[in-house]
Every structure is written in structure tokens, then in C-alpha cells.
Design a protein around this motif. Structure first.
Motif, PDB file in Angstrom:
ATOM      1  N   HIS A  78       5.075  15.510  -4.733  1.00  0.00           N
ATOM      2  CA  HIS A  78       3.809  14.787  -4.612  1.00  0.00           C
ATOM      3  C   HIS A  78       3.475  14.023  -5.873  1.00  0.00           C
ATOM      4  CE1 HIS A  78       3.516  17.490  -1.176  1.00  0.00           C
ATOM      5  NE2 HIS A  78       2.733  16.562  -0.661  1.00  0.00           N
ATOM      6  N   VAL A  79       3.923  14.513  -7.034  1.00  0.00           N
ATOM      7  CA  VAL A  79       3.676  13.760  -8.270  1.00  0.00           C
ATOM      8  C   VAL A  79       4.307  12.386  -8.144  1.00  0.00           C
ATOM      9  CG1 VAL A  79       4.261  13.590 -10.720  1.00  0.00           C
ATOM     10  CG2 VAL A  79       3.352  15.730  -9.813  1.00  0.00           C
ATOM     11  N   SER A  80       5.578  12.305  -7.740  1.00  0.00           N
ATOM     12  CA  SER A  80       6.208  10.978  -7.664  1.00  0.00           C
ATOM     13  C   SER A  80       5.613  10.137  -6.534  1.00  0.00           C
ATOM     14  CB  SER A  80       7.730  11.082  -7.539  1.00  0.00           C
ATOM     15  OG  SER A  80       8.101  12.293  -6.998  1.00  0.00           O
ATOM     16  N   MET A  81       5.319  10.779  -5.413  1.00  0.00           N
ATOM     17  CA  MET A  81       4.737  10.027  -4.292  1.00  0.00           C
ATOM     18  C   MET A  81       3.359   9.472  -4.647  1.00  0.00           C
ATOM     19  SD  MET A  81       3.800  11.595  -0.615  1.00  0.00           S
ATOM     20  CE  MET A  81       2.095  11.860  -0.957  1.00  0.00           C
ATOM     21  N   LEU A  82       2.507  10.314  -5.256  1.00  0.00           N
ATOM     22  CA  LEU A  82       1.129   9.894  -5.528  1.00  0.00           C
ATOM     23  C   LEU A  82       1.041   8.934  -6.708  1.00  0.00           C
ATOM     24  CD1 LEU A  82      -0.694  13.274  -4.834  1.00  0.00           C
ATOM     25  CD2 LEU A  82      -0.892  11.168  -3.509  1.00  0.00           C
ATOM     26  N   ARG A  83       2.022   8.988  -7.636  1.00  0.00           N
ATOM     27  CA  ARG A  83       2.011   8.061  -8.769  1.00  0.00           C
ATOM     28  C   ARG A  83       2.014   6.614  -8.290  1.00  0.00           C
ATOM     29  NH1 ARG A  83       5.783  11.121 -13.107  1.00  0.00           N
ATOM     30  NH2 ARG A  83       4.047  12.187 -14.131  1.00  0.00           N
ATOM     31  N   GLU A  84       2.741   6.375  -7.205  1.00  0.00           N
ATOM     32  CA  GLU A  84       2.833   5.013  -6.685  1.00  0.00           C
ATOM     33  C   GLU A  84       1.485   4.490  -6.192  1.00  0.00           C
ATOM     34  OE1 GLU A  84       6.023   4.621  -3.827  1.00  0.00           O
ATOM     35  OE2 GLU A  84       7.334   5.808  -5.142  1.00  0.00           O
ATOM     36  N   ALA A  97      -1.501   5.573  -7.378  1.00  0.00           N
ATOM     37  CA  ALA A  97      -2.570   5.823  -8.350  1.00  0.00           C
ATOM     38  C   ALA A  97      -3.436   4.582  -8.607  1.00  0.00           C
ATOM     39  CB  ALA A  97      -1.996   6.373  -9.648  1.00  0.00           C
ATOM     40  N   PRO A  98      -2.847   3.362  -8.753  1.00  0.00           N
ATOM     41  CA  PRO A  98      -3.703   2.185  -8.970  1.00  0.00           C
ATOM     42  C   PRO A  98      -4.679   1.973  -7.813  1.00  0.00           C
ATOM     43  CG  PRO A  98      -1.410   1.666  -9.457  1.00  0.00           C
ATOM     44  CD  PRO A  98      -1.412   3.018  -8.817  1.00  0.00           C
ATOM     45  N   ARG A  99      -4.197   2.192  -6.586  1.00  0.00           N
ATOM     46  CA  ARG A  99      -5.075   2.037  -5.423  1.00  0.00           C
ATOM     47  C   ARG A  99      -6.198   3.069  -5.456  1.00  0.00           C
ATOM     48  NH1 ARG A  99      -1.954   3.277  -0.406  1.00  0.00           N
ATOM     49  NH2 ARG A  99      -3.336   5.024   0.028  1.00  0.00           N
ATOM     50  N   LEU A 100      -5.896   4.270  -5.961  1.00  0.00           N
ATOM     51  CA  LEU A 100      -6.921   5.311  -6.040  1.00  0.00           C
ATOM     52  C   LEU A 100      -8.014   4.904  -7.025  1.00  0.00           C
ATOM     53  CD1 LEU A 100      -4.742   8.555  -5.883  1.00  0.00           C
ATOM     54  CD2 LEU A 100      -6.067   7.498  -4.056  1.00  0.00           C
ATOM     55  N   LEU A 101      -7.622   4.230  -8.120  1.00  0.00           N
ATOM     56  CA  LEU A 101      -8.640   3.767  -9.078  1.00  0.00           C
ATOM     57  C   LEU A 101      -9.547   2.727  -8.416  1.00  0.00           C
ATOM     58  CD1 LEU A 101      -9.870   3.858 -11.905  1.00  0.00           C
ATOM     59  CD2 LEU A 101      -8.272   2.039 -12.574  1.00  0.00           C
ATOM     60  N   ASP A 102      -8.937   1.815  -7.639  1.00  0.00           N
ATOM     61  CA  ASP A 102      -9.756   0.834  -6.906  1.00  0.00           C
ATOM     62  C   ASP A 102     -10.727   1.555  -5.970  1.00  0.00           C
ATOM     63  OD1 ASP A 102      -8.390  -1.172  -8.155  1.00  0.00           O
ATOM     64  OD2 ASP A 102      -7.017  -1.575  -6.471  1.00  0.00           O
ATOM     65  N   ALA A 103     -10.244   2.598  -5.318  1.00  0.00           N
ATOM     66  CA  ALA A 103     -11.085   3.345  -4.381  1.00  0.00           C
ATOM     67  C   ALA A 103     -12.235   4.036  -5.105  1.00  0.00           C
ATOM     68  CB  ALA A 103     -10.242   4.375  -3.631  1.00  0.00           C
ATOM     69  N   VAL A 104     -11.963   4.512  -6.345  1.00  0.00           N
ATOM     70  CA  VAL A 104     -13.026   5.140  -7.152  1.00  0.00           C
ATOM     71  C   VAL A 104     -14.103   4.104  -7.451  1.00  0.00           C
ATOM     72  CG1 VAL A 104     -13.584   6.187  -9.391  1.00  0.00           C
ATOM     73  CG2 VAL A 104     -11.550   6.920  -8.147  1.00  0.00           C
ATOM     74  N   HIS A 105     -13.664   2.894  -7.855  1.00  0.00           N
ATOM     75  CA  HIS A 105     -14.632   1.816  -8.142  1.00  0.00           C
ATOM     76  C   HIS A 105     -15.451   1.486  -6.898  1.00  0.00           C
ATOM     77  CE1 HIS A 105     -12.193   0.351 -11.853  1.00  0.00           C
ATOM     78  NE2 HIS A 105     -13.069   1.290 -12.156  1.00  0.00           N
ATOM     79  N   ALA A 106     -14.770   1.427  -5.755  1.00  0.00           N
ATOM     80  CA  ALA A 106     -15.462   1.069  -4.505  1.00  0.00           C
ATOM     81  C   ALA A 106     -16.463   2.141  -4.111  1.00  0.00           C
ATOM     82  CB  ALA A 106     -14.443   0.851  -3.401  1.00  0.00           C
ATOM     83  N   ALA A 107     -16.145   3.420  -4.446  1.00  0.00           N
ATOM     84  CA  ALA A 107     -17.019   4.517  -4.042  1.00  0.00           C
ATOM     85  C   ALA A 107     -18.185   4.716  -4.986  1.00  0.00           C
ATOM     86  CB  ALA A 107     -16.206   5.814  -3.946  1.00  0.00           C
ATOM     87  N   ALA A 108     -18.079   4.133  -6.209  1.00  0.00           N
ATOM     88  CA  ALA A 108     -19.146   4.338  -7.207  1.00  0.00           C
ATOM     89  C   ALA A 108     -20.411   3.612  -6.780  1.00  0.00           C
ATOM     90  CB  ALA A 108     -18.673   3.812  -8.565  1.00  0.00           C
TER      91      ALA A 108
END
Ligand code: MN
Length: 268
Positions: free
Chosen positions: A244-250, A252-263
Motif C-alpha cells: 500500500h505504501v507504493s500504491m498510495l504514493r502514486e 498522494a498529490p491527488r490526496l493533497l488536492d482533496a484536502v484543499h477541496a475539503a478545507a
């Protein structure tokens, strides 16, 4: 060698003293155990109140023994921190009455104490007998003594520190079918929640461990024990899933965008 011994069943557990008797010829021992049964407390550490510890005057074997009003992990921290024994070469936790297999290693006080020893860089062994009403304490004690002797002889030195989680069938030594190095099997309990009402009308609950569910998989601790073999699982504390570390690393940038969208936006 110098050995710190603990358990999660307290000073009155006969299996503890079978262990102490078996380990005593190997060197210097100190025993630090909880003042009551602490099964299921895992690696829990007491931080919110003081921890009382006193010499135990009723030890059936003549080794320095302390009773700690705390968890198995507290016993290890005091044992190493006071210290009750100088720079131990080995920590042994057990002998527990009842196997610690699969997911149990994250819940068990017996394994939790050994994990605490591992955290401190002390080679550690957790040892359990298969059944809650096991009678062959001497079998598990002999396994512990044999492993302790091997650890003293440098068995673990090459591969860095490790915790050995050992499960022993409740059999006479001569009926053991072998010793197997295993991985953790898939075994978990369906917990039953029983609801009751006390005399003042307050709701309370008992959490009961239901029947364990498991998969018989060759090479697992469960399979070894079921086959009458001693199971030794070398454990470390890194629970991270490499896949999951290697899968989720790919992503991670999208997750940061999602954090911004959720803020929340705008004035708060
Ligand atoms: Mn226990």
C-alpha cells in the motif's frame, strides 16, 4: 546471561514459576510481574497515575521478584529502568495459559510485554501454551530454556533485534511433533457484546471473546500449533503495508488536492 522475566497473569500463575525454574540455571534472573491478571492489555503503558512496585515475599523460587501495580509493559519498563536487573541479555514473557496466534499478538499482554522489551533493544521471547487450562508447563519451560540458551549463544545476533513469539502445544515434551518457524496466520475473534442493567438502572456491557475464526494455512503459527509443533514467529513492530505504501504514493498529490477541496473556505 542476565534475564528479565515477566508475564500477564501475575505472581500466582504456576506456569511463571515453571519458567523461572527452567531459566535459572542459565544465569542471573529478576522477575517483575503485574499484581493481577492483565490479559488483553497489549502494549498498554500507565502514564496517568503512579505505578507502585514492591518485593514479593512468597516467590516459590529464590529469585528477586517484584509485583507491579500495572501492566506487563509497565513491568518491563520498570525492570529495565530502575533497573531491577542490569543490562539484561534477554526478556522472557510468559508462560501464558492460552495461545497467542495471528491478530492476538496485537492484543496479548504476554506479547505486549515482549514488544516493550523489543522497543528497548532487548532480545525478547513471548511464550504461550496452547490452551487456557494447559497442564504441560514444563514443556513450554523447556522450550523457553532451549531458546534462551540459543539466544545467549548468539542465535539472533546476525539479523538485528527481534521478538520471538512462541506457542507450545499442551503436550509432554516427547510428544512434540517438531519445531516450526512460522508467519502469523489469519485468526480473529468475533466479539460478543452482552448487555446488562445494574441495580441502579445503568446499562453496562461485557465484551466476550467469541469462538476464534481462522484459516488453516501451511507455514502459519495456527497450522503448526494444530499439528502439535512448537511455533516460533519472529516479529518486529513495523506494521506498515509495503504494497500500500507504493500504491498510495502514486495518488498522494491527488490526496493533497482533496484536502484543499475539503478545507472550509471563507471566513470562519
Ligand atoms: Mn494471560
Amino acid at each position: 546471561m542476565r534475564i528479565l522475566v515477566t508475564n500477564d497473569d501475575g505472581a500466582h500463575a504456576p506456569a511463571l514459576w515453571a519458567l523461572v525454574r527452567a531459566l535459572r540455571p542459565l544465569g542471573e534472573l529478576a522477575v517483575a510481574v503485574p499484581d493481577r491478571e492483565q490479559s488483553g492489555v497489549g502494549t498498554s503503558v500507565t502514564l496517568l497515575h503512579p505505578v507502585f512496585a514492591s518485593r514479593f515475599g512468597f516467590a516459590p523460587v529464590d529469585v528477586p521478584t517484584w509485583v507491579v501495580e500495572g501492566t506487563p509493559a509497565d513491568c518491563v519498563i520498570l525492570g529495565l529502568g530502575i533497573p531491577l536487573i542490569e543490562r539484561p541479555d534477554l526478556l522472557v514473557s510468559g508462560i501464558n495459559q492460552g495461545a497467542n496466534l495471528g491478530n492476538d499478538v496485537l492484543i496479548s499482554g504476554t506479547v505486549g510485554a515482549a514488544m516493550q522489551g523489543f522497543f528497548y533493544g532487548v532480545p525478547s521471547i513471548a511464550i504461550s501454551l496452547s490452551d487456557v487450562d494447559s497442564t504441560h508447563h514444563d514443556t513450554a519451560a523447556a522450550v523457553a530454556a532451549a531458546l534462551a540458551g540459543e539466544v545467549g549463544g548468539g542465535l539472533l545476533d546476525a539479523a538485528g533485534n527481534v521478538l520471538l513469539n512462541v506457542n507450545v502445544p499442551d503436550l509432554p515434551v516427547e510428544e512434540l511433533k517438531g519445531v516450526e518457524i512460522t508467519h502469523l496466520g489469519q485468526r480473529s475473534y468475533r466479539d460478543l457484546v452482552r448487555s446488562h442493567v445494574d441495580r441502579r438502572g445503568r446499562q453496562y456491557y461485557w465484551i466476550e471473546r467469541g469462538k476464534p475464526e481462522w484459516e488453516m494455512e501451511a507455514g502459519s503459527d495456527i497450522d503448526a500449533l494444530a499439528g502439535g509443533r512448537v511455533s516460533i514467529t519472529p516479529l518486529r513492530s513495523d506494521l506498515a503495508s509495503r504494497e500500500h505504501v507504493s500504491m498510495l504514493r502514486e495518488v498522494a498529490p491527488r490526496l493533497l488536492d482533496a484536502v484543499h477541496a475539503a478545507a472550509p473556505t471563507g471566513p470562519r
